[in-house]
Write an enzyme that holds these catalytic residues in place. Structure first.
Site, mmCIF file in Angstrom:
data_model
loop_
_atom_site.group_PDB
_atom_site.id
_atom_site.type_symbol
_atom_site.label_atom_id
_atom_site.label_comp_id
_atom_site.label_asym_id
_atom_site.label_seq_id
_atom_site.Cartn_x
_atom_site.Cartn_y
_atom_site.Cartn_z
ATOM 1 C CB CYS A 319 -0.861 -0.038 1.260
ATOM 2 S SG CYS A 319 -1.872 1.399 1.429
ATOM 3 N NE ARG A 418 -9.310 -2.537 -1.653
ATOM 4 C CZ ARG A 418 -8.464 -2.046 -0.750
ATOM 5 N NH1 ARG A 418 -7.651 -1.084 -1.075
ATOM 6 N NH2 ARG A 418 -8.457 -2.524 0.473
HETATM 7 P P1 IMP Z 1 -0.905 -7.058 3.692
HETATM 8 O O1 IMP Z 1 -1.476 -8.247 4.416
HETATM 9 O O2 IMP Z 1 -0.036 -6.221 4.572
HETATM 10 O O3 IMP Z 1 -0.236 -7.437 2.421
HETATM 11 O O4 IMP Z 1 -2.136 -6.102 3.333
HETATM 12 C C1 IMP Z 1 -3.248 -6.551 2.602
HETATM 13 C C2 IMP Z 1 -4.290 -5.462 2.586
HETATM 14 O O5 IMP Z 1 -3.820 -4.303 1.905
HETATM 15 C C3 IMP Z 1 -5.566 -5.812 1.857
HETATM 16 O O6 IMP Z 1 -6.442 -6.604 2.594
HETATM 17 C C4 IMP Z 1 -6.151 -4.440 1.556
HETATM 18 O O7 IMP Z 1 -6.873 -3.899 2.627
HETATM 19 C C5 IMP Z 1 -4.930 -3.600 1.347
HETATM 20 N N1 IMP Z 1 -4.634 -3.360 -0.074
HETATM 21 C C6 IMP Z 1 -4.740 -4.198 -1.109
HETATM 22 N N2 IMP Z 1 -4.316 -3.640 -2.264
HETATM 23 C C7 IMP Z 1 -3.952 -2.396 -1.937
HETATM 24 C C8 IMP Z 1 -3.418 -1.300 -2.694
HETATM 25 O O8 IMP Z 1 -3.150 -1.371 -3.892
HETATM 26 N N3 IMP Z 1 -3.206 -0.157 -1.995
HETATM 27 C C9 IMP Z 1 -3.475 -0.044 -0.680
HETATM 28 N N4 IMP Z 1 -3.905 -1.049 0.083
HETATM 29 C C10 IMP Z 1 -4.155 -2.206 -0.553
#
Ligand code: IMP
Length: 498
Positions: A319, A418
């Protein structure tokens, strides 16, 4: 002047859990990780309870039907990504709902007119050693025979041999009729010393195989998350734009729970979407909403009728929302604030609305911290993207195996709904990156280890359930120097990495 909150916005790595009295009864096998997925009234039970507190992220690079099946078998749940056509998403939901443990759709198929050369090519491509021979060469054509490696010997001359001349024909096969239970199928396999049992419908069309080698693995999934009809439970992500077409199609396909997928859930768009779903289905279709980072956001969605609320803006590994828009909040602080609001709302209204901590889990111990801070369950993307079962390619990069992992807000995913803020001025920038994550093998092996660590931490705190963890755990802030103390330090580690 703007309202300035002077409390620092903190994240998981800034906390540790204090050990508590470990009683002799505090063993990992006595720890219960069941947790509510959706809201319930005081004294009632939620319509869905997770057997482990994990759901997979609503992302193209994480949650397809393959990962959903693997995770539900371990007691968690996937939300199939919504940034695809309605038909594509419906198909994935149906794949999960029709999956029967132990009943496997034939994935390598040929017609009798194919040759041994075709068999070898198919085997190489799919790595399946049992080939179904059907009249039309599909997985659901009329079953005519089977090929396993015992049916042929490879030589230069034999390569052009037709399948029909060396397959084991139907007349020599033992088959079973669709509707047979897994136990009955396994009994047949043992009785006839078979390696596999083809299951056919009343018209002789191939439905599934049951394999002897899978028998033990069924016993390995005591935590499976299934519905009243013993089908695996699955969720689906939706957006606040095309829900009037998407939701009915998903409900028709048998989805168990929906979740609005948005980087900023504190919006009237979400309220409208929840109202639509609740009114159309008389409150019988479950829907989570989010993401929010504070009390106001939580209360808005709770009052709008959300069945659970997701917490987290800007903390996901892929993100870049905070960099691009300057919005967000440290995940730990957000979670603690929302958990407090959830508990107060429960006391006032008698309705418990579970909260999901979404994104930012890096170390396994962050999971235990998030639960102690009040999360009822966690959504993870990066964590699940690393496994064999995630939908992306496994590549060799710089001598190491990696899997692809990209954000929904990246150019690659193009999930603009989104991030869409409505109006005519459409999105002009990305909120996510395209990346690699280290390949980590099978989901089950990794999950077993992660769960083992969580349970072990809970035992160290003398705690045996998530509810107790939320009410009794003691957390402490750490200084930057104590973080250094927490890793191996002042020694030369032998693998040369430090
Ligand atoms: P991770 O587990 O830290 O990889 O975060 C996953 C989460 O990041 C997802 O469940 C979303 O809420 C968020 N997310 C997914 N794609 C994006 C993006 O492109 N930008 C910002 N947040 C994202």
């Amino acid at each position: 002047m703007a309202n300035i909150i002077n409390e620092i916005s903190r994240t998981f790595s800034e906390y540790l859990i204090l050990p508590g009295l470990t009683r002799k009864s505090n063993t990992p096998d006595a720890v219960n990780l069941k947790t509510p997925l959706v809201k319930y009234k005081k004294g009632e039970v939620p319509k869905i309870t997770l057997n482990i507190p994990f759901v997979s992220a609503i992302m193209q690079s994480v949650s397809d039907n393959g990962l959903a099946i693997a995770l539900a078998k371990e007691g968690g749940l996937s939300f199939i990504f919504g940034s695809q056509s309605i038909e594509g998403q419906v198909k994935m939901v149906m794949e999960v709902k029709k999956y029967k443990a132990g009943f496997v759709e034939s994935r390598a198929n040929l017609t009798p007119e194919h040759t041994l050369e075709d068999v070898l090519a198919l085997k190489k491509e799919t790595s399946f050693s049992t080939v179904g021979v059907t009249d039309d060469g599909t997985s659901c054509g009329k079953l005519l025979g089977l090929i396993t490696s015992r049916d042929y010997r490879v030589s230069k001359e034999s390569l052009t041999k037709k399948v029909k001349d060396f397959m084991t024909p139907l007349s020599n096969l033992i088959t079973a009729k669709d509707g047979i239970t897994l136990n009955e199928a396994n009994d047949t396999i043992w009785e006839h010393k078979l390696n596999n049992l083809p299951i056919v419908d009343k018209n002789g069309k191939l439905k599934y195989f049951v394999f002897r080698k899978d028998y033990d693995s069924h016993k390995d999934h005591p935590n499976e998350l299934s519905d009243a009809k013993k089908r695996l439970v699955v969720g689906a992500g939706i957006n606040t734009r095309d829900y009037e077409e998407r939701v009915p199609a998903l409900v028709e396909a048998g989805v168990d729970v929906l979740c609005i997928d948005s980087s900023d859930g504190f919006s009237e768009w979400q309220k409208d979407t929840i109202s639509y779903v609740k009114e159309k289905y008389d409150g019988n279709v479950l829907i989570g909403a989010g993401n929010v980072v504070d009390r106001e956001g939580f209360l808005y969605l709770a009052k709008a009728g959300a069945d659970f609320v997701k917490v987290g803006v800007g903390g996901g590994s892929i993100c870049i929302t905070r960099e691009q828009k300057g919005i967000g909040r440290g995940q730990a602080t957000a979670l603690i604030d929302v958990a407090k609001a959830r508990d107060e709302y429960f006391i006032e209204s008698g309705e418990y609305i579970p909260i999901c901590s979404d994104g930012g889990i890096v170390q396994d111990y962050h999971i235990t911290l998030a639960l102690a801070m009040g999360a009822d369950f966690l959504m993870m993307g990066r964590y699940f993207a690393r496994f064999d079962e995630s939908p992306t390619r496994k590549l060799l990069v710089g001598g190491n195996y990696v899997k692809e992992y990209w954000g929904e807000g990246s150019n690659r995913a193009r999930n603009w709904q989104r991030y869409d803020m409505g109006g005519k001025d459409n999105l002009k920038f990305e909120e996510g990156v395209d990346s690699y994550v280290p390949y980590a093998g099978k989901l089950k092996d990794n999950l077993d280890q992660t769960i083992g660590k969580t349970k072990s931490t809970m035992c160290s705190c003398g705690i045996s359930s998530i509810k107790e963890l939320q009410s009794d755990a003691k957390l402490t802030l750490v200084s930057s120097t104590s973080i250094i103390e927490g890793g191996a330090h002042d020694v030369i580690v032998k693998d040369g990495k430090n």
